[in-house]
Design an enzyme around this catalytic site. Sequence first.
Site, PDB file in Angstrom:
ATOM      1  N   SER A 128       0.814  -1.221   0.000  1.00 37.68           N
ATOM      2  CA  SER A 128       0.000   0.000   0.000  1.00 37.68           C
ATOM      3  C   SER A 128       0.847   1.269   0.000  1.00 37.68           C
ATOM      4  O   SER A 128       0.422   2.302  -0.522  1.00 37.68           O
ATOM      5  CB  SER A 128      -0.948  -0.005   1.201  1.00 37.68           C
ATOM      6  OG  SER A 128      -0.215  -0.132   2.395  1.00 37.68           O
ATOM      7  N   ASP A 145      10.566   0.755  -2.070  1.00 34.74           N
ATOM      8  CA  ASP A 145       9.684  -0.316  -1.607  1.00 34.74           C
ATOM      9  C   ASP A 145       9.249  -0.046  -0.172  1.00 34.74           C
ATOM     10  O   ASP A 145       9.879   0.738   0.544  1.00 34.74           O
ATOM     11  CB  ASP A 145      10.432  -1.665  -1.700  1.00 34.74           C
ATOM     12  CG  ASP A 145       9.484  -2.841  -1.856  1.00 34.74           C
ATOM     13  OD1 ASP A 145       8.273  -2.682  -1.585  1.00 34.74           O
ATOM     14  OD2 ASP A 145       9.948  -3.928  -2.246  1.00 34.74           O
ATOM     15  N   GLY A 146       8.215  -0.719   0.255  1.00 28.37           N
ATOM     16  CA  GLY A 146       7.740  -0.629   1.633  1.00 28.37           C
ATOM     17  C   GLY A 146       8.425  -1.665   2.506  1.00 28.37           C
ATOM     18  O   GLY A 146       9.329  -2.374   2.056  1.00 28.37           O
ATOM     19  N   ALA A 147       7.993  -1.745   3.754  1.00 32.52           N
ATOM     20  CA  ALA A 147       8.531  -2.765   4.668  1.00 32.52           C
ATOM     21  C   ALA A 147       7.496  -3.045   5.742  1.00 32.52           C
ATOM     22  O   ALA A 147       6.620  -2.218   6.012  1.00 32.52           O
ATOM     23  CB  ALA A 147       9.829  -2.270   5.306  1.00 32.52           C
ATOM     24  N   GLY A 151       7.537  -8.832   2.978  1.00 27.07           N
ATOM     25  CA  GLY A 151       6.823 -10.013   2.498  1.00 27.07           C
ATOM     26  C   GLY A 151       5.419 -10.138   3.033  1.00 27.07           C
ATOM     27  O   GLY A 151       4.724 -11.112   2.747  1.00 27.07           O
ATOM     28  N   GLU A 173      10.824  -8.950  -4.780  1.00 26.17           N
ATOM     29  CA  GLU A 173      11.330  -7.713  -4.157  1.00 26.17           C
ATOM     30  C   GLU A 173      12.819  -7.840  -3.860  1.00 26.17           C
ATOM     31  O   GLU A 173      13.596  -6.910  -4.077  1.00 26.17           O
ATOM     32  CB  GLU A 173      10.565  -7.415  -2.867  1.00 26.17           C
ATOM     33  CG  GLU A 173       9.139  -6.953  -3.117  1.00 26.17           C
ATOM     34  CD  GLU A 173       8.290  -6.832  -1.876  1.00 26.17           C
ATOM     35  OE1 GLU A 173       7.313  -6.079  -1.908  1.00 26.17           O
ATOM     36  OE2 GLU A 173       8.579  -7.499  -0.868  1.00 26.17           O
ATOM     37  N   LYS A 182       6.163   1.104  11.543  1.00 25.78           N
ATOM     38  CA  LYS A 182       7.007  -0.005  11.067  1.00 25.78           C
ATOM     39  C   LYS A 182       8.393  -0.022  11.720  1.00 25.78           C
ATOM     40  O   LYS A 182       9.138  -0.987  11.588  1.00 25.78           O
ATOM     41  CB  LYS A 182       7.176   0.076   9.547  1.00 25.78           C
ATOM     42  CG  LYS A 182       5.879   0.163   8.763  1.00 25.78           C
ATOM     43  CD  LYS A 182       5.138  -1.132   8.809  1.00 25.78           C
ATOM     44  CE  LYS A 182       3.877  -1.168   7.980  1.00 25.78           C
ATOM     45  NZ  LYS A 182       4.051  -1.069   6.562  1.00 25.78           N
TER      46      LYS A 182
END
Length: 230
Positions: A29, A82-84, A96, A104, A122
């Site tokens: 997201s 990228d997100g985490a 993941g 990724e 996060k």
Amino acid sequence: MTDLAKLLAAKAAIKEIGNARRIGLGTGSTARHFVQLLGEAVAQGFECISVATSIETEQQAKSLNIVLKDLDEVEELDLVVDGADELDADLNLIKGGGGALLREKIVASKAKRMIVIADKSKMVEHLGEFPLPIEINRFAFATTTNQIKNSMRELNYNGELKLRQTENNEPFITDGGHYIIDAFFSRILDANRLSSALLNIAGVVQHGLFLNMCDLALIADDNNVTRYEK
Ligand code: 5RP
């Protein structure tokens, strides 16, 4: 955490593009906001080529007319955004949660710079509260699961392992056609040791520990973005 924080982190990542023209697109997201903003830049004439880390991101990028390439077609990427699911003070990550960890990680491995964008929930002191996604081959998955369990015991972890399922209670299948085991550690003490142990298991394809890969984290709340750089 609201969606606003994710959007702010994504906006901050757009400002990091600089001269980069070969851009890896993450999944999730938060990464979705970045792809949307990149699409808006492309619509205004910004030229770049991108590599997607999932079918979902590929579809979004295509809908925004972002030029997509296969990773094999590019010599390297200038950056990946990228997100985490979790990141610690050393910028080690768990990824993941969305099931895209394998692509990724492959995409990030070919990027000169990895930028992680996330809301501040996060950021953690110790990795492991978020269950670690472990991508495994479907062949003899129960055997692989037992081997993961044994390996965890040897390293003094006794958390649960769960085969990830869809809303319809069917096994979740990754873009690569594999299963995901979510491993509940509570707290990962030695991420490098755990990483090696998991990769030593024949049926394990990859896991969601991204160690020493992130160069810059842009962590946002609803008002500010904080930079954490290696
Ligand atoms: C997908 C991922 C995502 O980056 C991670 O799950 C974070 O997602 P979101 O931005 O939706 O919180 O690793 O495999």
